[in-house]
Design a protein around this motif. Structure first.
Motif, PDB file in Angstrom:
ATOM      1  N   GLY A 147       0.673  -1.294  -0.055  1.00  0.00           N
ATOM      2  CA  GLY A 147      -0.102  -0.031   0.007  1.00  0.00           C
ATOM      3  C   GLY A 147       0.853   1.163  -0.098  1.00  0.00           C
ATOM      4  N   PHE A 148       2.147   1.167   0.577  1.00  0.00           N
ATOM      5  CA  PHE A 148       2.975   2.385   0.402  1.00  0.00           C
ATOM      6  C   PHE A 148       3.246   3.029  -1.057  1.00  0.00           C
ATOM      7  CE2 PHE A 148       7.538   3.975   0.191  1.00  0.00           C
ATOM      8  CZ  PHE A 148       7.497   4.971   1.153  1.00  0.00           C
ATOM      9  N   HIS A 149       2.963   1.991  -1.950  1.00  0.00           N
ATOM     10  CA  HIS A 149       2.996   2.525  -3.573  1.00  0.00           C
ATOM     11  C   HIS A 149       1.825   2.933  -4.032  1.00  0.00           C
ATOM     12  CE1 HIS A 149       6.063  -1.201  -3.104  1.00  0.00           C
ATOM     13  NE2 HIS A 149       6.621  -0.060  -3.067  1.00  0.00           N
ATOM     14  N   SER A 150       0.796   3.245  -3.238  1.00  0.00           N
ATOM     15  CA  SER A 150      -0.554   3.728  -3.664  1.00  0.00           C
ATOM     16  C   SER A 150      -0.298   5.073  -4.075  1.00  0.00           C
ATOM     17  CB  SER A 150      -1.660   3.664  -2.563  1.00  0.00           C
ATOM     18  OG  SER A 150      -2.505   4.285  -3.200  1.00  0.00           O
ATOM     19  N   PHE A 151      -0.291   5.539  -5.442  1.00  0.00           N
ATOM     20  CA  PHE A 151      -0.293   6.896  -5.733  1.00  0.00           C
ATOM     21  C   PHE A 151      -1.560   7.822  -5.144  1.00  0.00           C
ATOM     22  CE2 PHE A 151      -2.116   4.845  -9.630  1.00  0.00           C
ATOM     23  CZ  PHE A 151      -3.139   5.641  -9.822  1.00  0.00           C
ATOM     24  N   ALA A 152      -2.668   7.387  -5.178  1.00  0.00           N
ATOM     25  CA  ALA A 152      -3.554   8.010  -4.512  1.00  0.00           C
ATOM     26  C   ALA A 152      -3.403   8.362  -3.058  1.00  0.00           C
ATOM     27  CB  ALA A 152      -5.011   7.207  -4.517  1.00  0.00           C
ATOM     28  N   ARG A 194      -0.404   8.642  -1.872  1.00  0.00           N
ATOM     29  CA  ARG A 194       0.611   9.267  -1.685  1.00  0.00           C
ATOM     30  C   ARG A 194       0.163  10.898  -2.140  1.00  0.00           C
ATOM     31  NH1 ARG A 194       4.482   9.659   0.636  1.00  0.00           N
ATOM     32  NH2 ARG A 194       4.534   7.126   0.369  1.00  0.00           N
ATOM     33  N   HIS A 195      -0.892  11.204  -2.840  1.00  0.00           N
ATOM     34  CA  HIS A 195      -1.372  12.425  -3.120  1.00  0.00           C
ATOM     35  C   HIS A 195      -1.856  13.026  -1.790  1.00  0.00           C
ATOM     36  CE1 HIS A 195      -2.903  14.943  -6.523  1.00  0.00           C
ATOM     37  NE2 HIS A 195      -3.184  15.709  -5.354  1.00  0.00           N
ATOM     38  N   LEU A 196      -2.416  12.231  -1.162  1.00  0.00           N
ATOM     39  CA  LEU A 196      -3.223  12.700   0.310  1.00  0.00           C
ATOM     40  C   LEU A 196      -2.007  13.087   1.203  1.00  0.00           C
ATOM     41  CD1 LEU A 196      -6.020   9.770   1.116  1.00  0.00           C
ATOM     42  CD2 LEU A 196      -6.039  12.351  -0.276  1.00  0.00           C
ATOM     43  N   GLU A 197      -0.860  12.275   1.148  1.00  0.00           N
ATOM     44  CA  GLU A 197       0.159  12.716   2.083  1.00  0.00           C
ATOM     45  C   GLU A 197       0.863  14.031   1.709  1.00  0.00           C
ATOM     46  OE1 GLU A 197       1.623  11.231   4.718  1.00  0.00           O
ATOM     47  OE2 GLU A 197       0.171   9.587   4.888  1.00  0.00           O
ATOM     48  N   PHE A 198       0.931  14.301   0.256  1.00  0.00           N
ATOM     49  CA  PHE A 198       1.437  15.826  -0.096  1.00  0.00           C
ATOM     50  C   PHE A 198       0.346  16.662   0.105  1.00  0.00           C
ATOM     51  CE2 PHE A 198       4.196  14.263  -4.101  1.00  0.00           C
ATOM     52  CZ  PHE A 198       5.123  13.510  -2.924  1.00  0.00           C
ATOM     53  N   LEU A 199      -0.954  16.419   0.186  1.00  0.00           N
ATOM     54  CA  LEU A 199      -1.821  17.542   0.791  1.00  0.00           C
ATOM     55  C   LEU A 199      -1.737  17.747   2.284  1.00  0.00           C
ATOM     56  CD1 LEU A 199      -5.082  16.405  -1.361  1.00  0.00           C
ATOM     57  CD2 LEU A 199      -3.997  18.607  -1.383  1.00  0.00           C
ATOM     58  N   LEU A 200      -1.192  16.699   2.925  1.00  0.00           N
ATOM     59  CA  LEU A 200      -1.177  16.925   4.252  1.00  0.00           C
ATOM     60  C   LEU A 200       0.262  17.474   4.719  1.00  0.00           C
ATOM     61  CD1 LEU A 200      -2.336  13.418   5.632  1.00  0.00           C
ATOM     62  CD2 LEU A 200      -3.660  15.670   5.691  1.00  0.00           C
ATOM     63  N   GLY A 201       0.758  17.698   3.659  1.00  0.00           N
ATOM     64  CA  GLY A 201       2.344  18.454   3.889  1.00  0.00           C
ATOM     65  C   GLY A 201       3.478  17.480   3.828  1.00  0.00           C
ATOM     66  N   ASN A 202       3.145  16.019   3.678  1.00  0.00           N
ATOM     67  CA  ASN A 202       4.514  15.228   3.878  1.00  0.00           C
ATOM     68  C   ASN A 202       5.033  15.131   2.603  1.00  0.00           C
ATOM     69  OD1 ASN A 202       3.834  14.623   6.599  1.00  0.00           O
ATOM     70  ND2 ASN A 202       2.391  13.243   6.221  1.00  0.00           N
ATOM     71  N   LYS A 203       5.759  16.214   2.119  1.00  0.00           N
ATOM     72  CA  LYS A 203       6.194  16.150   0.798  1.00  0.00           C
ATOM     73  C   LYS A 203       7.600  15.632   0.662  1.00  0.00           C
ATOM     74  CE  LYS A 203       2.883  19.264  -0.752  1.00  0.00           C
ATOM     75  NZ  LYS A 203       3.296  20.556  -1.258  1.00  0.00           N
ATOM     76  N   SER A 204       7.962  15.058  -0.628  1.00  0.00           N
ATOM     77  CA  SER A 204       8.986  14.452  -0.917  1.00  0.00           C
ATOM     78  C   SER A 204       9.007  14.089  -2.286  1.00  0.00           C
ATOM     79  CB  SER A 204       9.166  13.001  -0.036  1.00  0.00           C
ATOM     80  OG  SER A 204      10.281  12.235  -0.615  1.00  0.00           O
ATOM     81  N   ARG A 205      10.082  14.911  -3.077  1.00  0.00           N
ATOM     82  CA  ARG A 205      10.443  14.582  -4.470  1.00  0.00           C
ATOM     83  C   ARG A 205      10.780  13.100  -4.734  1.00  0.00           C
ATOM     84  NH1 ARG A 205      10.326  17.422  -8.634  1.00  0.00           N
ATOM     85  NH2 ARG A 205       9.980  19.501  -7.529  1.00  0.00           N
ATOM     86  N   ARG A 206      11.602  12.578  -3.663  1.00  0.00           N
ATOM     87  CA  ARG A 206      11.783  11.248  -4.242  1.00  0.00           C
ATOM     88  C   ARG A 206      10.551  10.197  -4.233  1.00  0.00           C
ATOM     89  NH1 ARG A 206      12.698   7.103  -0.738  1.00  0.00           N
ATOM     90  NH2 ARG A 206      12.292   8.137   0.924  1.00  0.00           N
ATOM     91  N   MET A 207       9.551  10.494  -3.818  1.00  0.00           N
ATOM     92  CA  MET A 207       8.428   9.742  -3.548  1.00  0.00           C
ATOM     93  C   MET A 207       7.678   9.792  -4.917  1.00  0.00           C
ATOM     94  SD  MET A 207       8.767   8.177  -1.159  1.00  0.00           S
ATOM     95  CE  MET A 207       7.431   7.053  -1.472  1.00  0.00           C
ATOM     96  N   ILE A 208       8.137  10.707  -5.937  1.00  0.00           N
ATOM     97  CA  ILE A 208       7.414  10.484  -7.252  1.00  0.00           C
ATOM     98  C   ILE A 208       8.075   9.654  -8.360  1.00  0.00           C
ATOM     99  CG2 ILE A 208       7.016  12.333  -9.240  1.00  0.00           C
ATOM    100  CD1 ILE A 208       6.478  14.502  -6.967  1.00  0.00           C
ATOM    101  N   GLU A 209       9.355   9.396  -7.792  1.00  0.00           N
ATOM    102  CA  GLU A 209      10.126   8.568  -8.905  1.00  0.00           C
ATOM    103  C   GLU A 209       9.481   7.381  -9.268  1.00  0.00           C
ATOM    104  OE1 GLU A 209      13.901   8.441  -7.006  1.00  0.00           O
ATOM    105  OE2 GLU A 209      14.342  10.708  -7.091  1.00  0.00           O
ATOM    106  N   PRO A 210       8.842   6.715  -8.202  1.00  0.00           N
ATOM    107  CA  PRO A 210       8.451   5.372  -8.449  1.00  0.00           C
ATOM    108  C   PRO A 210       7.286   5.412  -9.682  1.00  0.00           C
ATOM    109  CG  PRO A 210       8.450   5.327  -6.211  1.00  0.00           C
ATOM    110  CD  PRO A 210       8.860   6.830  -6.940  1.00  0.00           C
ATOM    111  N   TYR A 211       6.703   6.504 -10.166  1.00  0.00           N
ATOM    112  CA  TYR A 211       5.632   6.667 -10.877  1.00  0.00           C
ATOM    113  C   TYR A 211       5.878   7.438 -12.356  1.00  0.00           C
ATOM    114  CZ  TYR A 211       3.603   6.152  -6.507  1.00  0.00           C
ATOM    115  OH  TYR A 211       3.369   5.758  -5.097  1.00  0.00           O
ATOM    116  N   ALA A 212       7.298   7.075 -12.716  1.00  0.00           N
ATOM    117  CA  ALA A 212       7.791   7.810 -13.982  1.00  0.00           C
ATOM    118  C   ALA A 212       7.293   7.214 -15.147  1.00  0.00           C
ATOM    119  CB  ALA A 212       9.362   7.470 -13.980  1.00  0.00           C
ATOM    120  N   ALA A 213       6.827   5.680 -15.013  1.00  0.00           N
ATOM    121  CA  ALA A 213       6.166   4.921 -16.026  1.00  0.00           C
ATOM    122  C   ALA A 213       4.875   5.282 -16.276  1.00  0.00           C
ATOM    123  CB  ALA A 213       6.374   3.543 -16.007  1.00  0.00           C
TER     124      ALA A 213
END
Length: 290
Positions: free
Chosen positions: A133-138, A140-159
């Protein structure tokens, strides 16, 4: 034309109800419309277990339910962000309250896995591979909205170009708490400048000045004060995030104990750290200092 069509459709529905003496009808056309509208046939074709373990179906359905709820919560939080940017606090509060209802269902979704035994989980765990579930992009979007930002966490979705682009935009934009702090700043409350305008791609960190600004909001306890209502519904939101994380922790502890997670984490230790991190931290810390 749309406004004129609505009363006509309403009259037609009323006439059908009268003709049927109030009883629902079931025709081929009606069933087809329902199935097409909700993509119901597709929905029921999405449970594809990889093992013969019956509990795997529960695991898949729970995962899918949570993913759908992530999308609904995101919609509510983004509506709240837009309302805060427009200085419409009542609309933001309403969106967040609707969001808490979805969050409640999200937390309770863990009940679907509450009785999963280690034997049942082990019956299909290897079929997950490294999926988590750590790989859920949905999520991850919520975590970004909560302020838990990390550019590294975008990398797995390059494809996945569309997903990657959405997360890039979310990384660069103010999150939900940022939007609230910017509104307080515009209203003349002492939110530090470095919290009202910053590099939004960086993780939010607590600031004593923000705590003082929220303390000012709580000091004005007039009935109907919209900023106090905003503070409280943000806290409701934060509490439900923590509740969901804790339910996750307990579900994992019950089904697999302290084994490492499929996504490469330490399992319980990582989940406990996440559950212990305050969301919108100054709304919690001011309760100690007040």
């Amino acid at each position: 034309m749309a406004k004129a069509a609505a009363p006509t459709a309403e009259r037609e529905r009323a006439q059908r109800a009268a003709d049927n003496r109030g009883r629902p009808t079931a025709t081929v056309a009606q069933a087809g419309e329902y199935i097409r509208y909700g993509a119901i046939d597709t929905l029921h074709d999405l449970q594809r277990p990889r093992t013969d373990e019956p509990a795997e179906v529960s695991f898949i359905i729970t995962t899918q339910v949570m993913e759908l709820l992530f999308a609904l919560v995101r919609q509510r939080w983004e509506q709240a962000c837009d309302a805060l940017d427009a200085d419409d606090v009542p609309a933001a509060v309403a969106a967040l309250r609707r969001g808490t209802a979805a969050q409640d269902v999200l937390a309770e979704s863990w009940d679907l896995l509450a009785s999963l035994t280690p034997t049942e989980f082990n019956g299909f765990r290897d079929a997950l591979g490294e999926a988590s579930g750590f790989h859920s992009f949905a999520h991850r979007h919520l975590e970004f909205l909560l302020g838990n930002k990390s550019r590294r966490m975008i990398e797995p979705y390059a494809a996945l170009p569309e997903v990657h682009a959405e997360l890039e935009r979310a990384l660069a934009r103010p999150g939900l708490y940022d939007a609230a702090l910017r509104l307080l700043h515009r209203r003349g409350l002492p939110v530090p400048a470095e919290r009202a305008d910053r590099d939004w791609s960086q993780r939010y960190t607590p600031h004593r000045g923000v705590e003082r600004a929220w303390a000012r909001v709580y000091a004005d306890a007039r009935p109907g004060d919209e900023l106090l209502a905003l503070a409280e519904v943000l806290l409701d939101t934060a509490e439900r995030v923590t509740r969901w994380r804790h339910r996750h922790l307990m579900a994992v502890k019950r089904s697999m104990g302290a084994k490492p997670g499929t996504g490469g984490s330490s399992g319980l230790d990582w989940l406990a750290e996440s559950a212990g991190a305050d969301v919108f931290p100054e709304l919690w810390s001011l309760r100690t200092s007040a």
